[in-house]
Motif scaffolding. Structure first.
Motif, mmCIF file in Angstrom:
data_model
loop_
_atom_site.group_PDB
_atom_site.id
_atom_site.type_symbol
_atom_site.label_atom_id
_atom_site.label_comp_id
_atom_site.label_asym_id
_atom_site.label_seq_id
_atom_site.Cartn_x
_atom_site.Cartn_y
_atom_site.Cartn_z
ATOM 1 N N MET A 60 -1.618 73.304 87.336
ATOM 2 C CA MET A 60 -0.150 73.135 87.771
ATOM 3 C C MET A 60 -0.203 73.207 89.164
ATOM 4 S SD MET A 60 3.290 75.355 86.928
ATOM 5 C CE MET A 60 2.864 76.741 88.069
ATOM 6 N N GLU A 61 -0.075 71.875 89.546
ATOM 7 C CA GLU A 61 -0.167 71.328 91.134
ATOM 8 C C GLU A 61 1.125 71.966 91.780
ATOM 9 O OE1 GLU A 61 -0.715 68.838 88.917
ATOM 10 O OE2 GLU A 61 -2.881 68.999 89.275
ATOM 11 N N GLU A 62 2.498 72.001 91.392
ATOM 12 C CA GLU A 62 3.600 72.444 91.820
ATOM 13 C C GLU A 62 4.395 73.392 90.884
ATOM 14 O OE1 GLU A 62 5.882 69.289 92.804
ATOM 15 O OE2 GLU A 62 4.792 68.477 94.101
ATOM 16 N N ILE A 63 4.939 74.452 91.251
ATOM 17 C CA ILE A 63 5.758 75.246 90.574
ATOM 18 C C ILE A 63 6.879 74.515 90.019
ATOM 19 C CG2 ILE A 63 6.991 77.632 90.738
ATOM 20 C CD1 ILE A 63 5.225 78.176 92.918
ATOM 21 N N PRO A 64 7.157 74.549 88.640
ATOM 22 C CA PRO A 64 8.404 73.897 88.268
ATOM 23 C C PRO A 64 9.463 74.391 88.515
ATOM 24 C CG PRO A 64 7.112 75.447 86.393
ATOM 25 C CD PRO A 64 6.532 75.459 87.797
ATOM 26 N N ASN A 65 10.884 73.720 88.660
ATOM 27 C CA ASN A 65 11.858 74.076 89.179
ATOM 28 C C ASN A 65 13.053 74.059 88.212
ATOM 29 O OD1 ASN A 65 14.104 75.084 91.206
ATOM 30 N ND2 ASN A 65 14.285 73.118 91.930
ATOM 31 N N HIS A 66 13.649 75.207 87.829
ATOM 32 C CA HIS A 66 14.617 75.020 86.817
ATOM 33 C C HIS A 66 15.599 76.116 87.051
ATOM 34 C CE1 HIS A 66 16.859 74.840 83.071
ATOM 35 N NE2 HIS A 66 16.168 73.839 82.674
ATOM 36 N N HIS A 67 16.870 75.743 87.224
ATOM 37 C CA HIS A 67 18.011 76.825 87.586
ATOM 38 C C HIS A 67 18.152 77.963 86.490
ATOM 39 C CE1 HIS A 67 20.120 74.061 85.010
ATOM 40 N NE2 HIS A 67 21.288 75.029 84.800
ATOM 41 N N LEU A 68 17.626 77.800 85.262
ATOM 42 C CA LEU A 68 17.888 78.738 84.168
ATOM 43 C C LEU A 68 16.525 79.603 84.191
ATOM 44 C CD1 LEU A 68 20.023 76.790 81.709
ATOM 45 C CD2 LEU A 68 20.716 78.697 83.611
ATOM 46 N N ILE A 69 15.392 79.345 84.733
ATOM 47 C CA ILE A 69 14.093 79.792 84.560
ATOM 48 C C ILE A 69 13.549 80.255 85.862
ATOM 49 C CG2 ILE A 69 11.891 79.563 83.392
ATOM 50 C CD1 ILE A 69 13.199 77.510 81.552
ATOM 51 N N VAL A 70 13.206 81.469 86.190
ATOM 52 C CA VAL A 70 12.873 81.775 87.406
ATOM 53 C C VAL A 70 11.414 81.881 87.424
ATOM 54 C CG1 VAL A 70 13.051 83.495 89.166
ATOM 55 C CG2 VAL A 70 15.086 82.923 87.962
ATOM 56 N N ILE A 71 10.673 80.990 88.157
ATOM 57 C CA ILE A 71 9.095 81.235 88.285
ATOM 58 C C ILE A 71 8.797 80.916 89.918
ATOM 59 C CG2 ILE A 71 7.088 79.813 87.899
ATOM 60 C CD1 ILE A 71 8.125 81.235 85.360
#
Length: 314
Positions: A1-12
């Protein structure tokens, strides 16, 4: 995974990604990238899987690679099994739309909690029954929604395992007639043998007096290793021994927003064009059995939807 996925309901975060990789015994980013490349190219060369690869998210391959603890060959087998099993159980994962769950939403909430479990990096999924009027509830519809959430989440989440919290407030004896053991068994197999998700625990809250009968039916449908991870909690404090209160919703003595609020946020998001596009793409994640060697299919998968005799739990 080149970039950390961004989602407002899932904190990674970078830290959670690092921990997940360490738990899988893999920390070399270059090795992960190269391994995902190899698996992706292999999938494209399989006649019965090639079409599905056009809709595959690399994060899915990487997640399966982590579950396989860095084994490229095991990742290939798991990816092949995932695409095959989805096609074998279409009633659970195909021909879905967000709109079909409007009736289910009147009866039950099902949401992922925002934070990963700090110890085992699992995603905690909460089921909360809203009413004692269970006539609209269908176990098949419930699992279809669970898999829709799970498959959508793959594009953004980063975890090899899950825990399930089931709040039985408002539940009465009529629920037992709604539990189809075959549907429950298929759902478990698709979860653990399809993508290979590790089930770390099933936690039952606000249990009714007949909970023993309910747990018995549930365990009959689950394999022994998963059945042994079913816990009935008499207090929220007891639940906190397994899941820290900091990551739980305030409904259960925690610090996060209520399940009702999280559920509404998920419903609103799943109705967006972006979410519908991703959901539609999952419809294509199936093998083309007309292009597979029948001898191999018979050896590996005959009996899978029924007896599941050849399947094992990690």
């Amino acid at each position: 995974m080149e970039e950390i996925p961004n989602h407002h309901l899932i904190v990674i975060t970078k830290e959670t990604v690092k921990k997940v990789r360490e738990q899988s015994g893999i920390s070399d980013v270059q090795r992960i990238r190269q391994s995902v490349d190899i698996v992706e190219e292999w999938l494209k060369k399989q006649d019965h899987l090639a079409e599905a690869t056009n809709y595959l998210n690399r994060n899915l391959i990487e997640r399966v690679y982590l579950i396989a603890q860095g084994s490229i060959e095991a990742t290939k087998r798991r990816m092949e099994r995932l695409l095959t099993s989805r096609g074998m159980m279409p009633e659970l994962v195909l021909n879905r739309s967000v709109e079909e769950f409007e009736t289910l939403w009147e009866v039950v909430n099902y949401v992922p909690l925002p934070q990963l479990h700090p110890t085992d990096m699992s995603r905690v999924m909460v089921t909360q029954f809203l009413t004692g009027k269970l006539e609209p509830f269908s176990i098949l519809s419930y699992f279809r929604y669970c898999f829709l959430i799970g498959e959508y989440r793959i594009s953004f989440d980063y975890t090899p395992s899950e825990r399930y919290v089931i709040d039985l407030t408002n539940i009465h004896l009529g629920l037992l007639s709604k539990l189809n053991p075959i549907v429950v068994k298929k759902a478990e197999v698709l979860c653990t043998e399809g993508i290979g998700t590790k089930i770390k625990g099933i936690h039952i809250l606000n249990a009714p007096p007949f909970v023993d009968k309910l747990v018995f039916l549930l365990k009959q449908a689950l394999r022994e290793k998963v059945a042994n991870r079913v816990h009935v909690h008499s207090t929220y404090e007891d639940l906190h021994k397994h899941i820290p209160k900091e990551m739980l919703p305030k409904d259960y003595g925690g610090d996060e927003p209520s399940i009702a609020k999280l559920s509404e946020q998920w419903k609103e998001h799943l109705k967006t064009d972006e979410a519908k596009r991703l959901i539609q793409g999952t419809e294509k994640l199936v093998s083309d059995e007309s292009k597979r060697q029948s001898s191999k299919f018979n050896e590996e998968y005959m009996g899978m939807p029924g007896s599941f005799r050849k399947l094992t739990v990690d």
